[in-house]
Every structure is written in C-alpha cells, then in structure tokens.
Design a protein around this motif. Structure first.
Motif, PDB file in Angstrom:
ATOM      1  N   ASN A 265      44.165  46.777  44.801  1.00  0.00           N
ATOM      2  CA  ASN A 265      43.354  46.504  45.983  1.00  0.00           C
ATOM      3  C   ASN A 265      43.362  47.678  46.945  1.00  0.00           C
ATOM      4  O   ASN A 265      42.319  48.104  47.471  1.00  0.00           O
ATOM      5  CB  ASN A 265      43.887  45.244  46.673  1.00  0.00           C
ATOM      6  CG  ASN A 265      42.931  44.728  47.733  1.00  0.00           C
ATOM      7  OD1 ASN A 265      41.843  45.261  47.916  1.00  0.00           O
ATOM      8  ND2 ASN A 265      43.336  43.694  48.426  1.00  0.00           N
ATOM      9  N   ARG A 266      44.544  48.247  47.177  1.00  0.00           N
ATOM     10  CA  ARG A 266      44.670  49.366  48.113  1.00  0.00           C
ATOM     11  C   ARG A 266      44.014  50.639  47.568  1.00  0.00           C
ATOM     12  O   ARG A 266      43.432  51.416  48.326  1.00  0.00           O
ATOM     13  CB  ARG A 266      46.146  49.635  48.421  1.00  0.00           C
ATOM     14  CG  ARG A 266      46.905  48.429  48.950  1.00  0.00           C
ATOM     15  CD  ARG A 266      46.658  48.203  50.436  1.00  0.00           C
ATOM     16  NE  ARG A 266      45.387  47.594  50.756  1.00  0.00           N
ATOM     17  CZ  ARG A 266      45.178  46.293  50.747  1.00  0.00           C
ATOM     18  NH1 ARG A 266      46.126  45.460  50.422  1.00  0.00           N
ATOM     19  NH2 ARG A 266      44.002  45.812  51.086  1.00  0.00           N
ATOM     20  N   MET A 463      37.127  44.670  37.813  1.00  0.00           N
ATOM     21  CA  MET A 463      37.398  46.046  37.412  1.00  0.00           C
ATOM     22  C   MET A 463      37.814  46.096  35.942  1.00  0.00           C
ATOM     23  O   MET A 463      38.980  45.904  35.608  1.00  0.00           O
ATOM     24  CB  MET A 463      38.496  46.652  38.288  1.00  0.00           C
ATOM     25  CG  MET A 463      38.163  46.655  39.757  1.00  0.00           C
ATOM     26  SD  MET A 463      36.726  47.686  40.091  1.00  0.00           S
ATOM     27  CE  MET A 463      36.472  47.341  41.826  1.00  0.00           C
ATOM     28  N   MET A 464      36.847  46.325  35.051  1.00  0.00           N
ATOM     29  CA  MET A 464      37.140  46.454  33.622  1.00  0.00           C
ATOM     30  C   MET A 464      36.390  47.656  33.063  1.00  0.00           C
ATOM     31  O   MET A 464      35.276  47.953  33.505  1.00  0.00           O
ATOM     32  CB  MET A 464      36.713  45.187  32.868  1.00  0.00           C
ATOM     33  CG  MET A 464      37.476  43.934  33.252  1.00  0.00           C
ATOM     34  SD  MET A 464      37.084  42.537  32.174  1.00  0.00           S
ATOM     35  CE  MET A 464      35.350  42.309  32.550  1.00  0.00           C
ATOM     36  N   LEU A 490      37.478  37.444  39.606  1.00  0.00           N
ATOM     37  CA  LEU A 490      38.741  37.868  40.204  1.00  0.00           C
ATOM     38  C   LEU A 490      38.537  39.265  40.765  1.00  0.00           C
ATOM     39  O   LEU A 490      38.269  40.205  40.018  1.00  0.00           O
ATOM     40  CB  LEU A 490      39.856  37.888  39.159  1.00  0.00           C
ATOM     41  CG  LEU A 490      40.112  36.577  38.415  1.00  0.00           C
ATOM     42  CD1 LEU A 490      41.231  36.760  37.408  1.00  0.00           C
ATOM     43  CD2 LEU A 490      40.443  35.455  39.376  1.00  0.00           C
ATOM     44  N   THR A 491      38.611  39.413  42.079  1.00  0.00           N
ATOM     45  CA  THR A 491      38.341  40.698  42.708  1.00  0.00           C
ATOM     46  C   THR A 491      39.538  41.134  43.536  1.00  0.00           C
ATOM     47  O   THR A 491      40.214  40.319  44.161  1.00  0.00           O
ATOM     48  CB  THR A 491      37.088  40.627  43.606  1.00  0.00           C
ATOM     49  OG1 THR A 491      36.922  41.853  44.310  1.00  0.00           O
ATOM     50  CG2 THR A 491      37.193  39.497  44.613  1.00  0.00           C
ATOM     51  N   ALA A 507      27.660  35.214  40.137  1.00  0.00           N
ATOM     52  CA  ALA A 507      28.920  34.479  40.100  1.00  0.00           C
ATOM     53  C   ALA A 507      28.830  33.229  40.964  1.00  0.00           C
ATOM     54  O   ALA A 507      28.095  33.185  41.948  1.00  0.00           O
ATOM     55  CB  ALA A 507      30.070  35.365  40.581  1.00  0.00           C
ATOM     56  N   ASN A 508      29.583  32.195  40.581  1.00  0.00           N
ATOM     57  CA  ASN A 508      29.632  30.963  41.361  1.00  0.00           C
ATOM     58  C   ASN A 508      30.666  31.020  42.471  1.00  0.00           C
ATOM     59  O   ASN A 508      30.486  30.430  43.533  1.00  0.00           O
ATOM     60  CB  ASN A 508      29.970  29.771  40.457  1.00  0.00           C
ATOM     61  CG  ASN A 508      28.915  29.504  39.424  1.00  0.00           C
ATOM     62  OD1 ASN A 508      28.745  30.282  38.489  1.00  0.00           O
ATOM     63  ND2 ASN A 508      28.190  28.416  39.565  1.00  0.00           N
ATOM     64  N   ASP A 509      31.774  31.723  42.227  1.00  0.00           N
ATOM     65  CA  ASP A 509      32.863  31.749  43.191  1.00  0.00           C
ATOM     66  C   ASP A 509      33.728  32.977  42.916  1.00  0.00           C
ATOM     67  O   ASP A 509      33.500  33.707  41.943  1.00  0.00           O
ATOM     68  CB  ASP A 509      33.692  30.471  43.096  1.00  0.00           C
ATOM     69  CG  ASP A 509      34.385  30.125  44.420  1.00  0.00           C
ATOM     70  OD1 ASP A 509      34.435  31.012  45.300  1.00  0.00           O
ATOM     71  OD2 ASP A 509      34.863  28.995  44.568  1.00  0.00           O
ATOM     72  N   TYR A 510      34.718  33.209  43.783  1.00  0.00           N
ATOM     73  CA  TYR A 510      35.605  34.356  43.613  1.00  0.00           C
ATOM     74  C   TYR A 510      37.002  33.992  44.098  1.00  0.00           C
ATOM     75  O   TYR A 510      37.182  33.077  44.908  1.00  0.00           O
ATOM     76  CB  TYR A 510      35.094  35.562  44.398  1.00  0.00           C
ATOM     77  CG  TYR A 510      35.279  35.417  45.894  1.00  0.00           C
ATOM     78  CD1 TYR A 510      36.386  35.971  46.541  1.00  0.00           C
ATOM     79  CD2 TYR A 510      34.362  34.703  46.664  1.00  0.00           C
ATOM     80  CE1 TYR A 510      36.571  35.818  47.892  1.00  0.00           C
ATOM     81  CE2 TYR A 510      34.544  34.539  48.026  1.00  0.00           C
ATOM     82  CZ  TYR A 510      35.637  35.110  48.629  1.00  0.00           C
ATOM     83  OH  TYR A 510      35.828  34.947  49.980  1.00  0.00           O
ATOM     84  N   VAL A 511      37.996  34.698  43.566  1.00  0.00           N
ATOM     85  CA  VAL A 511      39.384  34.588  44.018  1.00  0.00           C
ATOM     86  C   VAL A 511      39.907  36.003  44.186  1.00  0.00           C
ATOM     87  O   VAL A 511      39.701  36.860  43.319  1.00  0.00           O
ATOM     88  CB  VAL A 511      40.253  33.814  43.007  1.00  0.00           C
ATOM     89  CG1 VAL A 511      41.722  33.894  43.401  1.00  0.00           C
ATOM     90  CG2 VAL A 511      39.814  32.353  42.931  1.00  0.00           C
ATOM     91  N   VAL A 512      40.574  36.258  45.313  1.00  0.00           N
ATOM     92  CA  VAL A 512      41.090  37.594  45.610  1.00  0.00           C
ATOM     93  C   VAL A 512      42.443  37.774  44.927  1.00  0.00           C
ATOM     94  O   VAL A 512      43.300  36.892  44.959  1.00  0.00           O
ATOM     95  CB  VAL A 512      41.228  37.801  47.130  1.00  0.00           C
ATOM     96  CG1 VAL A 512      41.815  39.171  47.434  1.00  0.00           C
ATOM     97  CG2 VAL A 512      39.870  37.638  47.804  1.00  0.00           C
TER      98      VAL A 512
END
Length: 748
Positions: A265-266, A463-464, A490-491, A507-512
């Motif tokens: 993330n950083r 990120m792939m 997943l971000t 996308a329908n949703d996201y999780v950090v």
C-alpha cells in the motif's frame, strides 16, 4: 579602566533607557580611541590623561548604580541580591576614595568586590533559570499549538470530505444528466468544478497521511512486492491526466525485476505521488520509470521527466512539509506541498532514501531505494505452497464425487492472486462449512475456470502481473452481468479514485488490504446472497412463465387431436408428439436456470408452431433464416412468448392470416434473434406504452417479463418496431455458446 567600564555597560544593556541606548555607540567609539591612545602614547603623556580614563570608568559605574538602585526600589523583595551587590560595591568605592584622599595604605582583602560579584552572579543565574523555564514553557506551548494545528487539519479534512464528495457527486450527476442540453461553456465549467473537487480530495488525503505520520501511527505490513506490477497499475490510474498532453509514459522496469520487501500500500502511495508530481509539471515529452539493483541489497527506482525542473534554491527545501517553492519560478500549481514530504518519510520508514536532481527547463529525476526481499525465501515459500496445493489436489481428486455431493449447495468462490501466501490467507478465512473456495494465481487461469464451471463470486487482487484485476473484471463483464457473477476486488489503496477505477471496471465491491477477516466475511456473505437471490428469482420467473400457458390452448389442442383422429391418424400422431414436446420443454426443470441451451428453446418453439399450424392451417406461415454458427446460451422462455404474441396480436387478427419470420444471424460478437410478422401492427401510442410497467395489460405481460430479464442479462432488452396495418418486428441480442448447425431444426 576602559575595559571594565565598557564591560559593565554591556552587562546592564537590557536595563538601559532608550535615550542612553542611542549614546552607547558614541561611548563605544570614545572607549576605542582611549584604548588606542593608551597603547600608542608614551607613558608620561598617558599619565597626564588619567582623568579621562577615570571618567570613562566612573560614567558606567554611576549609570549602573543608579539603574540597580532604581530596580531595587521598585521591587525590593525580588531584588535583594541586587541591593546587596550595590551596598558591597559602594563600600568598595568609598574605601578607594578614602585611600586616594588620605594616602594611607591599608592592606585588605577585597571581600566587598567578591560579595558584589557573587550577588550579581546569583542575580544573573536566577535570570538565566527564569529565561530557560520560560523558553521551555514556550516550546511546550508551541508543540501543543503544532499538535492542535495538526488535529485541526485532520478534523477539518474529515469534516470537509463529506460536503466535498457531495459537490463532486452532484456535479457528476448534473453533468451526466444534463450534458445534452447544457451549452459547451456550461459543460466545461462543470468539468472544471469536478477537476478542482477531485484535486481538493487528494489534498485532504495528504493532510490525513501527514497527521498519521507525525503521530507514528503508520504501521508497515512488510512482504514481497512487485515493483513492475505496481508501476503498471499506477500508470493505468494516471493516464487520464495526460489526455490531451503530448506526454508519454515509459515503463522500463522488467516484469522479472527483483521484488522488494515493503508495504504494498505504501509503495503504491510513493510511486503514485512521484509520478503524479511528474505529470503535473511536465507539459510535453516523456515520464520514464526504470529500476536496477545495487550492491548493497537495495532496489533503486528512478522516475525521470522532461518537465519544467526545479531551481537550486527550491531544491534545498523541496521535501519540507507544506513547501511549494517559488511559484513564479517553478511551481505552476498550488496545493499543500505534502506529496514529496510524505513519500520521503515513507521511504525512510522502509529504510531507503529519496534523492532528486533537476535542471530548470530540462526536467527532474527522482530516485528512491527500497530493500530487496529474500528471493530464496520467497521461492521456498512458493514451492512449499505449490507442493501443499498439489498434495491437497491429489486428495481432493480421489474423493471428488463425495465432495460434490456434500458441497453442491455451498456458494463457490474463485480467488485470484499472484501471491500464494495471500491465497492461503483468504482461503483460511473463507473455507468453512459455508463456502467452497478455489484459488488460482493469474487472471488467465481465472478466465479458464469461469468458462468451464459455474461460480457464485470472484475475489481478485488488483495488482497482478500480465493481467491486472481491472482487466480481469472488464473481461468478466463481457460474459457476465454484475448480478450473474459478483466480483470483489482486493486493493492496497483506499483513495476515492482507486475505488472509482474498480467500480468503473465493473466490480461490485472492494476490500482494502491488509484484509480484515470480519470485513471480508461480511462482504462475501452479502455478495453471495445477492447471487443466490438472483438465481431464485430466475427460477420463480420461469415458473411464473410456465404458468402462463392458457388452459384454452390445451383444450383447443386436445379438440384438434380428437378431430384429426377421425380423419388422419398420421397427422394425429405427429400432433400428439408435438404437444408432448411442448409440455415437456415448458416444464423442463432446466428452465428454472438463468440460461438454457438454445436447442431447448427452439424445440419448444417448433412444437408450439406445429400445433398452431395444424389448428389454423395456411393462415400461419413460418419462414426460418438461420445464418449463425456460434455457441449460445439464452434466457429460458424468451423466443416462444414473442412468437405467441405475434400470432395472437398480429397475424391471427387478420382473416387471411400472415407470415412469421424467425431470423438468427451473427452481428459482430453477438447473436441477433428477430421475430417479425406482417400482422395488424400498432400505432405509435400503443408502441410507446407496450413496455411500460404502469400501462401494461394482460396481453403484454409476457413481453414485459422477457424484456426485463434480457435487460438483466445483457444490459439491453427487446427492440420493437411496428407500423399500423403493416406488421411488427421484435429483436434482441445474446452471447453465443452452442453451434446452431447442430440443432435438430428439421424434426417437424
């Protein structure tokens, strides 16, 4: 004598009145001349000037005594040491005067002068302690004020985010809704409002990051990170900023570049800030990213631009917080100037360094280092995970039938991530009695799984390598709608524009990341329930459509069979077979599924048409045009309701009957299906009300239901054209899946 007098005057400098302060420079000049004369003149001449030197000593002594006495009288309790110093000093002077007058030599130890010096030293030490305490208290107040400032900025940022996002959302809504009727200038003004709002949103996020860094609440979640993958994703996010500018992104970091040990993330935040800074100040040319490893176990990433550059003066303070440089020289935009400061502090938090080189008018080069990850350890972990997965695969294959029997009703989840460790974490969180989880390590493998099996949810990392999460979602949306196959991203970033990119991709949703187990389970449960609810809705709709078979159709068909049984046994047999096929396909359990093979639908249509042609004879003519050779699955009971509508409300309303034309042809990547008739047709008013739910009649229920289900699957429903007394044409498009030339179209 001159030195003592001048030094005494310097010691009481803070006490001197303003008018004496003005004469101090003149006194200093006289003292300097007296010193020069004492050094240069012969002794006999210097002795004759003794009175001058006495005056130069006496004046500071008198001024000192007067000022000390004045301060003592004003506040004797707090100036006791000052009073004692005066008394001791006066005593010393009186003895000196007495010696000069009487000429008597008395041997004495200068206790009075020692007392004077001790009292003055004590006084000055007290003043020093007080000044030190005041300075310390002032520093504490300044630190508190600085902390309050940061807290104010943070709370203000939080408070401003909601109204700011409201402004952005309202502006976007107005622009999207009214762009067709607004003037070109108004559209440009709204786009400017949006651009300013989004920039303010970035600034607010920078302020929040500075606050967390100052409080040392930024914690790193270290792991192996692919620099190439992050750079590709960041460039994808920032391409909109170079639209209309002759600027190119050049990524020279190879795909197999050594991974770094960092917080993903950083690192994204660092690369984003540096590239964003380069984009802002580069009007033409290129922004080039390259990387190499050093001999010290570090990876060095270089971001070079051909922008306006930075001058030497600004370079000295470019990494200071809230530093914007001299706007007239280099900086062309405002802002808080936090991006570079945040990047530098994050890099140093990882144990790296950030350096900059720049030439005004030629561009800037930012280079930062991050520690390399232990590739051998990563490879060992990867191989261990792969072996573990292979072993589990062997066990699963030996008992696959049993597993299918026990988990057939559990939601099936496909997890996509290029890091086996991340897959293991998600699998551990989700694998229980509620879900069946399958993991793959690339977007291409995920697409193969989607084509071969049915899934309830896809969870994908953003990120792939080779195919990013955004690209995977866009590929999925070409095959499946958001309700047919939900996607959870997943971000590593939670910035509004990052999340927006995910939603725009489909996308329908996201999780950090790093993933919180409770949050992930909650979102997965919500999305899988949506998918299962849609499936149940499809089954209910199919059952409802099956119930639309009118009883009198069955009675009329049975009457036709009874009549033909006395006239033509062969025709009777075919009619009974057609009715049997019609009923079997109408109540086929597969019609409860969202999509069914086209073969089933055509078998139902052919049976229905054969029955109606036997009943109405030459009044019904059918023309088939099948020019497609593609694979197709279609929503159940979509063609038959269109043909039934064309018969009942089209050609059978004419005494002479008419013709139904059924056409299926390839159009680009889609299959277009059209049912046209030359019946009585409709006027424009009837046509406008046909698919309106509030205006529907019992005769249009089948059309409305079919139209709504097609919209659900493909984003577009029925297209209807009609002219009164000329006929009606109804068409829709589907995605191909099964070859049409393999269907038994010649049975009847």
């Amino acid at each position: 004598m001159v030195g003592i007098g001048y030094s005494l005057l310097q010691c009481i400098d803070p006490w001197l009145p303003r008018h004496i302060h003005r004469a101090k420079q003149g006194f200093a000049l006289v003292c300097a001349c007296a010193v020069v004369l004492a050094i240069l003149l012969p002794t006999r001449y210097a002795v004759t000037m003794l009175g001058v030197y006495i005056v130069l000593l006496a004046v500071p002594i008198v001024i000192t005594l007067v000022l000390m006495l004045g301060r003592t009288i004003k506040d004797i309790r707090h100036n006791v040491f000052l009073l004692l110093a005066i008394l001791a000093f006066v005593n010393s002077i009186l003895w000196d005067v007495l010696l000069l007058i009487t000429g008597i030599k008395v041997i004495s130890y200068p206790f009075d002068l020692i007392i004077t010096i001790a009292c003055l030293a004590t006084l000055w030490f007290k003043d020093y302690v007080k000044v030190h305490a005041d300075t310390k208290e002032l520093a504490h107040k300044l630190q508190k004020a600085n902390r309050l400032k940061d807290e104010f900025l943070a709370s203000t940022s939080h408070e401003l985010r909601n109204p700011l996002h409201s402004i952005i959302n309202m502006s976007e809504a107005v622009l999207e809704r009214e762009s067709a009727v607004l003037t070109h200038k108004s559209v440009n003004d709204l786009e400017t409002v949006l651009a300013v709002g989004k920039r303010m949103s970035l600034l607010l996020n920078d302020l929040l990051d500075v606050m967390s860094l100052n409080e040392n609440t930024k914690k790193l979640h270290l792991g192996p990170v692919s620099i190439h993958t992050i750079v590709e994703a960041v460039l994808d996010m920032l391409r909109f900023m170079i639209e209309g500018k002759p600027v190119d992104f050049v990524n020279q970091i190879p795909r197999d570049f050594h991974k770094v040990l960092a917080d993903e993330n950083r690192v994204i935040q660092i690369v984003f800030n540096l590239v964003h800074n380069a984009v802002k100040f580069t009007d033409e040319g290129a922004i080039t990213l390259s990387g190499y490893t050093t001999g010290e176990g570090m990876a060095k990433i270089v971001i070079a631009d051909t922008g306006i550059g930075v001058d030497a003066e600004t370079m000295q303070r470019i990494f200071e917080p809230y530093e914007q440089g001299t706007i007239s020289k280099t900086i062309v935009e405002g802002g808080f100037g936090l991006g570079l400061n945040i990047s530098k502090r994050l890099i140093e938090l990882h144990g790296g360094t950030l350096e900059v080189q720049s030439v005004v008018g030629q561009g800037s080069t930012f280079a930062f280092t991050l520690p390399l990850s232990d590739e051998a350890e990563i490879q060992g972990t990867y191989e261990k995970e792969q072996n573990h997965i292979k072993q589990e695969s062997v066990v699963e294959q030996s008992d696959v039938e049993k597993k299918r029997l026990t988990v057939c009703n559990r939601p099936r989840i496909l997890v996509v991530d290029d890091e086996p460790i991340n897959l293991r974490v998600i699998e551990t969180i989700l694998t229980n009695e509620k879900y069946e989880v399958v993991t793959v390590t690339s977007g291409l493998k995920a697409l193969k799984c989607l084509l071969s099996e049915e899934w309830d949810l896809v969870i994908s990392d953003v990120m792939m390598p080779k195919m990013s999460g955004y690209e995977l979602v866009r590929s999925i949306r070409k095959q499946f709608t958001m309700t047919d196959l939900p996607v959870l991203l997943l971000t590593a970033r939670s910035q509004p524009h990052d999340i927006e990119n995910g939603f725009l991709a489909g996308a329908n949703d996201y999780v950090v990341k790093p993933v919180d187990a409770l949050e992930l389970r909650s979102r997965v449960e919500a999305l899988t329930k949506v998918k299962r609810s849609i499936q149940e809705l499809h089954r209910m709709e199919a059952a409802w459509l099956q119930a639309q078979i009118e009883p009198h159709f069955l009675f009329n068909t049975l009457n036709a069979i009874l009549t033909l049984s006395e006239l033509d046994s062969e025709r009777t047999s075919k009619l009974v077979e057609a009715l049997s096929d019609f009923l079997r396909e109408s109540y086929n359990f597969q019609n409860g599924e969202a999509l069914v093979p086209l073969e089933n639908e055509l078998r139902l249509v052919q049976a229905y048409l054969y029955i109606q042609q036997e009943r109405f004879g030459k009044r019904i003519q059918v023309v088939w045009q099948l020019e497609a050779e593609t694979n197709v699955l279609i929503p159940s009971l979509t063609i038959q309701p269109l043909i039934e509508n064309a018969l009942k409300h089209g050609i059978l309303k004419r005494s002479e009957g008419g013709t139904i034309h059924i056409r299926m042809i390839n159009v680009d990547t889609h299959l277009e299906i059209t049912v046209a008739d030359n019946g009585v047709g409709m006027d424009e008013e009837q046509l406008a009300k046909l698919l309106q739910p509030k205006e529907r009649s019992s005769s249009s229920i089948g059309l409305i239901n079919t139209h709504r289900r097609l919209q659900h699957h493909y984003g577009q429903g029925l297209r209807i054209t009609s002219k009164l007394h000329e006929g009606t044409s109804v068409s829709f498009v589907v995605v191909a899946k099964t070859p049409l030339d393999a269907l038994p179209l010649d049975k009847y």
